[in-house]
Write a protein that holds these residues in place. Structure first.
Motif, PDB file in Angstrom:
ATOM      1  N   ARG A 139       0.833  -1.204   0.000  1.00 10.54           N
ATOM      2  CA  ARG A 139       0.000   0.000   0.000  1.00 10.54           C
ATOM      3  C   ARG A 139       0.864   1.249   0.000  1.00 10.54           C
ATOM      4  NH1 ARG A 139      -2.738  -3.559   3.493  1.00 10.54           N
ATOM      5  NH2 ARG A 139      -4.868  -4.051   2.790  1.00 10.54           N
ATOM      6  N   CYS A 140       0.535   2.157  -0.899  1.00  9.74           N
ATOM      7  CA  CYS A 140       1.173   3.476  -0.894  1.00  9.74           C
ATOM      8  C   CYS A 140       0.471   4.348   0.156  1.00  9.74           C
ATOM      9  CB  CYS A 140       1.065   4.129  -2.269  1.00  9.74           C
ATOM     10  SG  CYS A 140       2.085   3.337  -3.534  1.00  9.74           S
ATOM     11  N   PRO A 141       1.152   5.333   0.686  1.00 11.38           N
ATOM     12  CA  PRO A 141       0.536   6.170   1.732  1.00 11.38           C
ATOM     13  C   PRO A 141      -0.633   6.990   1.192  1.00 11.38           C
ATOM     14  CG  PRO A 141       2.657   7.078   1.067  1.00 11.38           C
ATOM     15  CD  PRO A 141       2.547   5.743   0.416  1.00 11.38           C
ATOM     16  N   CYS A 142      -1.637   7.169   2.040  1.00  7.90           N
ATOM     17  CA  CYS A 142      -2.808   7.969   1.684  1.00  7.90           C
ATOM     18  C   CYS A 142      -2.785   9.230   2.530  1.00  7.90           C
ATOM     19  CB  CYS A 142      -4.089   7.166   1.941  1.00  7.90           C
ATOM     20  SG  CYS A 142      -5.598   8.031   1.467  1.00  7.90           S
ATOM     21  N   ARG A 143      -2.188  10.277   1.981  1.00  8.98           N
ATOM     22  CA  ARG A 143      -2.000  11.481   2.785  1.00  8.98           C
ATOM     23  C   ARG A 143      -2.654  12.717   2.169  1.00  8.98           C
ATOM     24  NH1 ARG A 143       4.270   9.848   3.666  1.00  8.98           N
ATOM     25  NH2 ARG A 143       4.683  12.001   4.181  1.00  8.98           N
ATOM     26  N   VAL A 144      -3.268  12.567   1.019  1.00  9.93           N
ATOM     27  CA  VAL A 144      -3.906  13.699   0.366  1.00  9.93           C
ATOM     28  C   VAL A 144      -5.213  14.032   1.070  1.00  9.93           C
ATOM     29  CG1 VAL A 144      -5.162  12.275  -1.313  1.00  9.93           C
ATOM     30  CG2 VAL A 144      -4.579  14.663  -1.877  1.00  9.93           C
ATOM     31  N   ASP A 145      -5.555  15.292   1.108  1.00 11.27           N
ATOM     32  CA  ASP A 145      -6.780  15.741   1.760  1.00 11.27           C
ATOM     33  C   ASP A 145      -8.003  15.206   1.012  1.00 11.27           C
ATOM     34  OD1 ASP A 145      -8.466  17.052   3.482  1.00 11.27           O
ATOM     35  OD2 ASP A 145      -8.154  19.046   2.626  1.00 11.27           O
ATOM     36  N   GLY A 146      -8.983  14.707   1.763  1.00  8.86           N
ATOM     37  CA  GLY A 146     -10.234  14.271   1.159  1.00  8.86           C
ATOM     38  C   GLY A 146     -10.391  12.784   1.004  1.00  8.86           C
ATOM     39  N   LEU A 147      -9.346  11.998   1.313  1.00  9.82           N
ATOM     40  CA  LEU A 147      -9.430  10.546   1.182  1.00  9.82           C
ATOM     41  C   LEU A 147      -8.840   9.880   2.424  1.00  9.82           C
ATOM     42  CD1 LEU A 147      -8.330  10.060  -2.542  1.00  9.82           C
ATOM     43  CD2 LEU A 147     -10.647   9.817  -1.627  1.00  9.82           C
ATOM     44  N   SER A 148      -9.364   8.700   2.754  1.00 10.69           N
ATOM     45  CA  SER A 148      -8.829   7.954   3.890  1.00 10.69           C
ATOM     46  C   SER A 148      -9.028   6.468   3.642  1.00 10.69           C
ATOM     47  CB  SER A 148      -9.527   8.377   5.187  1.00 10.69           C
ATOM     48  OG  SER A 148     -10.878   7.935   5.194  1.00 10.69           O
ATOM     49  N   GLY A 149      -8.657   5.677   4.602  1.00 10.43           N
ATOM     50  CA  GLY A 149      -8.806   4.230   4.489  1.00 10.43           C
ATOM     51  C   GLY A 149      -7.540   3.565   3.996  1.00 10.43           C
ATOM     52  N   THR A 150      -7.422   2.258   4.224  1.00 10.17           N
ATOM     53  CA  THR A 150      -6.226   1.529   3.814  1.00 10.17           C
ATOM     54  C   THR A 150      -6.056   1.516   2.305  1.00 10.17           C
ATOM     55  OG1 THR A 150      -7.503  -0.536   3.870  1.00 10.17           O
ATOM     56  CG2 THR A 150      -6.251   0.055   5.855  1.00 10.17           C
ATOM     57  N   LEU A 151      -7.170   1.644   1.560  1.00 15.14           N
ATOM     58  CA  LEU A 151      -7.102   1.675   0.099  1.00 15.14           C
ATOM     59  C   LEU A 151      -7.286   3.086  -0.440  1.00 15.14           C
ATOM     60  CD1 LEU A 151      -9.143  -1.559  -0.727  1.00 15.14           C
ATOM     61  CD2 LEU A 151      -6.659  -1.271  -0.562  1.00 15.14           C
ATOM     62  N   CYS A 152      -7.325   4.049   0.457  1.00 21.25           N
ATOM     63  CA  CYS A 152      -7.458   5.454   0.067  1.00 21.25           C
ATOM     64  C   CYS A 152      -8.697   5.667  -0.812  1.00 21.25           C
ATOM     65  CB  CYS A 152      -6.199   5.917  -0.680  1.00 21.25           C
ATOM     66  SG  CYS A 152      -5.868   7.691  -0.505  1.00 21.25           S
ATOM     67  N   ASP A 153      -9.779   5.016  -0.443  1.00 22.00           N
ATOM     68  CA  ASP A 153     -10.995   5.106  -1.253  1.00 22.00           C
ATOM     69  C   ASP A 153     -12.207   5.570  -0.446  1.00 22.00           C
ATOM     70  OD1 ASP A 153     -11.246   2.910   0.341  1.00 22.00           O
ATOM     71  OD2 ASP A 153     -11.775   1.503  -1.263  1.00 22.00           O
TER      72      ASP A 153
END
Length: 811
Positions: free
Chosen positions: A260-274
């Motif tokens: 998994r790549c890191p999910c650090r952008v504003d507006g998304l969360s979760g282990t899959l950034c979805d």
């Protein structure tokens, strides 16, 4: 009703009046009984005690009179346990420990009637192409990142590093250099963000109309770079195996990827950034717009950086989102200036006009930030729960912007303004500068971060002067600039220097040079480039001091109430016993190679640590000093509240240690020569602190132990009367946090509100840091504008209560 009940009710009513005035300060509404509930419960107990129809009158029965008096005493005592003491109401009480006349001048001015705000109705060209935000006062479009021109139709791109024509990298092996924005997938060249490529299952797929959101946003590849290509050849600028990113079980293709790549952008969360989240904007677009990484796309008829202003003919409820997005209720602070008709009937000067800045100097920086926690003081997390952004040294920048936008001192009529606030994203630039070639001023010049910020500020000033007539009117003296960087206003351009500089750094020496240990922030470094023919140092740091107490102010950094949760002023009992003589916990940079020239903190933190170790200060004097390795994993708030003295030392410039001390009732020990502490030019800081010259740091234990107990008590009393001026609380999320902290302590104390000196301010909005700034600005009106102050009045409005609005809450 019986005679007994009629006689008792006036007494209950008196107690109830006290409770109604104070109960708002006793904790969150959902965690406390209402005044009616408390009074009703006790009245019922009175009726049960005395009964009805006994045929006896309290007026005829001395014994019953005695019981009645005792019962009422008990009732009043119970009511008092649930409420805080009242905050001071008289100007002379509210102006405790102030220096000069600024505080009394403010309070003795006569409030005037607030009138309906002016309304504006200018159209913008091409309706800003459907992507921008129209300012109906100026008729100008404010465009989001990626769009520009007078009508937001022109492309304004921020390409990823080494990007080719197809928005993909121009060759993984053509360039070995790594960059923050080098992209192994496809680039969103509006903001310089990287996503999985469109030929993968979870790749980014753009809409045919570039004004529309992508068909599929794609999984982000920020900080996720390949260590090999598909043939296994090493990629010099990456580190992740190709298969982990682009293989069948990789991040960009698998439903359940093994990597998994890191999910650090504003507006998304979760282990899959979805999992979509609400994104962060100024005052959350006031519920009248859609937030896009910091840019508010306002609903029809609304405008302003926070969509808080209404076009002429638009109703207050038009386009309101708060009902459909209940999670925003806790973060949107109602603005006073746009109220039409006014709900706050009176107002006081100063009147401050807030510029709606061009995107290049404001919201662009938020949209470029990539890291969700950068540039903000709050953010949304799982299920849109609001959280503090964590430690953000520059959090006061977005905070102050919201405070000015929602303040009762804001005016929408620039012609009547006493001051003009310029909300550029100065500190936010520090978070994104160097990550990408854009933004830079001039476009091709890459200097230090301090240089880039100074150049942005200069261009912002030029835009203001060209767009509005107000800067030139008083030579910029009535323009307010906030300089949150470590070394404050040391390097602003001399054309801007006449204005009011708010900063956290009150360095007084002149000439001066940068003392930072971080090269990118060194404001003394020359910049030589054909597009910068002048020596910028001659126009900045060599032209003026860092701070001028006659026109500038050192203001507190932002600390949420939960950061000082163990303060006695918030209801904690920790501070009842201060068993540590002195305390400091912070970065020392003692590791080999981290600060080879010992520049950080003027080498003060390091020298004091060495002296304290050699002198065994902990064992001999009960002084805790060092980093976490040396001091241990103490609860920082508890330790501050348990200490008599707390050290105030510089970092790369300012450090929020003065706030930490005062907010916990700990006496600040200031060790930084020729530097004013927070509000030192307007408050009697000397009466609540100890200042030790840098040359005498070896004598610290002896100096502190020589302070008499009665002087310590007097200093602590002074802090309890002024601590509220060192915290910000006027925004909704902050006051709710304060109520939550207080309620927790009240609950742990069997329902009793704290009665210690200073606790009355625990959840009161009165005389906080922002109010202090406004009160001081009032005294600056003649010097900044040439306008006289109104004659002082003998009558003043009542003091504001914890949750008051309207005339009594003006500052």
């Amino acid at each position: 009703m019986s005679t007994q009940k009629w006689l008792l009710l006036p007494l209950v009513a008196v107690a109830g009046l006290v409770l109604r005035q104070q109960l708002a300060s006793s904790g969150p509404a959902e965690n406390r009984p209402t005044a009616h509930q408390v009074i009703q419960e006790d009245v019922e107990s009175v009726f049960v005690t005395y009964g009805a129809g006994t045929g006896r009158s309290l007026l005829q029965d001395d014994e019953n009179d005695k019981h009645k008096d005792e019962l009422v005493k008990q009732l009043v005592a119970k009511l008092n346990r649930t409420a805080l003491d009242p905050v001071p109401s008289k100007p002379e009480e509210r102006c405790a420990l102030t220096q000069g006349t600024w505080c009394m001048q403010y309070h003795m001015q006569e409030p005037v009637q607030r009138y309906n705000p002016p309304s504006y109705d200018k159209d913008c060209p091409n309706e800003c192409n459907g992507v921008g935000r129209c300012n109906h006062e100026t008729g100008q479009c404010h465009c989001p990142a990626g769009w520009g021109g007078s009508d937001c139709t022109q492309p304004r791109k921020r390409a990823c590093h080494h990007m080719g024509a197809d928005k993909r990298d121009a060759g993984w092996h053509n360039l070995t250099h790594w960059s923050h924005t080098r992209c192994a997938g496809v680039c969103d060249d509006n903001i310089g963000m990287c996503y999985c490529p469109p030929d993968t299952k979870y790749g980014r797929r753009e809409a045919a109309d570039p004004r529309l959101p992508p068909i599929q946003a794609g999984r982000p590849l920020f900080m996720c770079t390949p260590g090999t290509d598909k043939d296994g050849k090493k990629v010099e600028w990456g580190g992740t195996p190709y298969e982990d990113m682009f293989g069948e079980s990789g991040w960009c293709n698998a439903d359940k990827p093994k990597f998994r790549c890191p999910c650090r952008v504003d507006g998304l969360s979760g282990t899959l950034c979805d999992a979509p989240l609400e994104q962060t904007c100024a005052n959350q677009c006031s519920g009248h717009g859609d937030c896009n990484l910091g840019f508010c796309k306002c609903h029809k008829g609304w405008y302003g950086v926070d969509c808080g202003l209404r076009r002429k003919g638009v109703y207050l409820t038009d386009g309101d989102q708060v009902t459909s997005k209940p999670w925003m209720q806790g973060v949107i602070t109602p603005a006073v200036a746009p109220e039409d008709p006014p709900m706050t009937p009176y107002r006081r000067r100063p009147y401050v006009y807030v510029y709606d800045m061009k995107s290049e100097f404001s919201t662009d920086l938020w949209q470029y930030r990539i890291e969700a926690a950068h540039c903000v003081y709050r953010r949304f997390d799982t299920k849109n729960k609001t959280l503090w952004a964590g430690y953000n040294a520059y959090a006061a920048e977005p905070l102050l912007h919201e405070l000015f936008l929602t303040s009762e001192h804001r005016t929408l009529d620039p012609e009547e303004a006493d001051f003009f606030y310029v909300p550029i994203s100065f500190a936010c630039l520090f978070e994104v500068y160097g990550w990408n070639a854009i933004p830079r001023w001039p476009a091709k010049v890459h200097g230090t971060r301090s240089y880039g910020a100074a150049m942005m500020q200069l261009e912002a000033m030029k835009w203001i002067a060209e767009t509005f007539p107000y800067f030139k009117r008083n030579g910029g003296k009535d323009h307010i600039w906030f300089m949150p960087h470590d070394e404050g206003a040391c390097y602003v351009w001399k054309d801007i220097w006449p204005g009011v500089m708010l900063s956290h750094w009150g360095r007084m020496d002149m000439p001066h040079a940068s003392q930072t240990g971080y090269g990118q922030d060194n404001y003394s470094m020359p910049v030589r480039h054909k597009d910068q023919p002048v020596n910028w140092l001659d126009h900045t740091s060599k032209a003026h001091p860092c701070f001028d107490p006659k026109k500038d102010l050192v203001i507190p950094a932002f600390k949420p109430p939960s950061a000082y949760r163990e303060s006695p002023y918030m209801g904690s009992k920790v501070g009842q016993k201060r068993d540590t003589l002195a305390f400091f916990l912070g970065d020392l940079r003692m590791e080999p190679g981290k600060d080879p020239h010992c520049q950080y903190s003027r080498c003060l933190r390091q020298r004091i640590y060495n002296i304290s170790t050699e002198g065994k200060w902990k064992e001999t004097h009960n002084i805790l000093y060092g980093d976490r390795n040396a001091v241990g994993k103490h609860d920082y708030s508890k330790q501050l509240a348990s200490s008599t003295f707390c050290f105030v030392l510089p970092g790369d410039g300012w450090s929020p240690r003065f706030e930490d001390a005062v907010l916990h009732g700990c006496i600040p020990v200031i060790i930084m020569d020729q530097v004013q502490a927070i509000f030192e030019s307007i408050l009697d800081v000397a009466s609540i602190s100890i200042r030790i010259p840098e040359a005498e740091i070896s004598k610290i234990p002896q100096i502190l132990k020589a302070v008499p107990a009665d002087k310590i008590a007097k200093m602590q009393e002074g802090i309890s009367r002024t601590w509220q001026r060192f915290r910000y609380i006027k925004l909704k999320m902050i006051i709710e946090d304060a109520r939550k902290v207080l309620a927790g302590h009240v609950s742990a104390n069997d329902g009793s509100a704290p009665k210690n000196l200073g606790a009355a301010y625990s959840v009161s909005k009165q005389d906080d840091a922002f109010a202090t700034i406004m009160q001081w600005l009032y005294s600056r009106i003649p010097d900044a504008t040439g306008k006289p102050l109104a004659p002082a009045q003998a009558a003043v409005l009542p003091a504001a209560s914890g949750g008051a609005t309207g005339a009594a809450a003006t500052a």
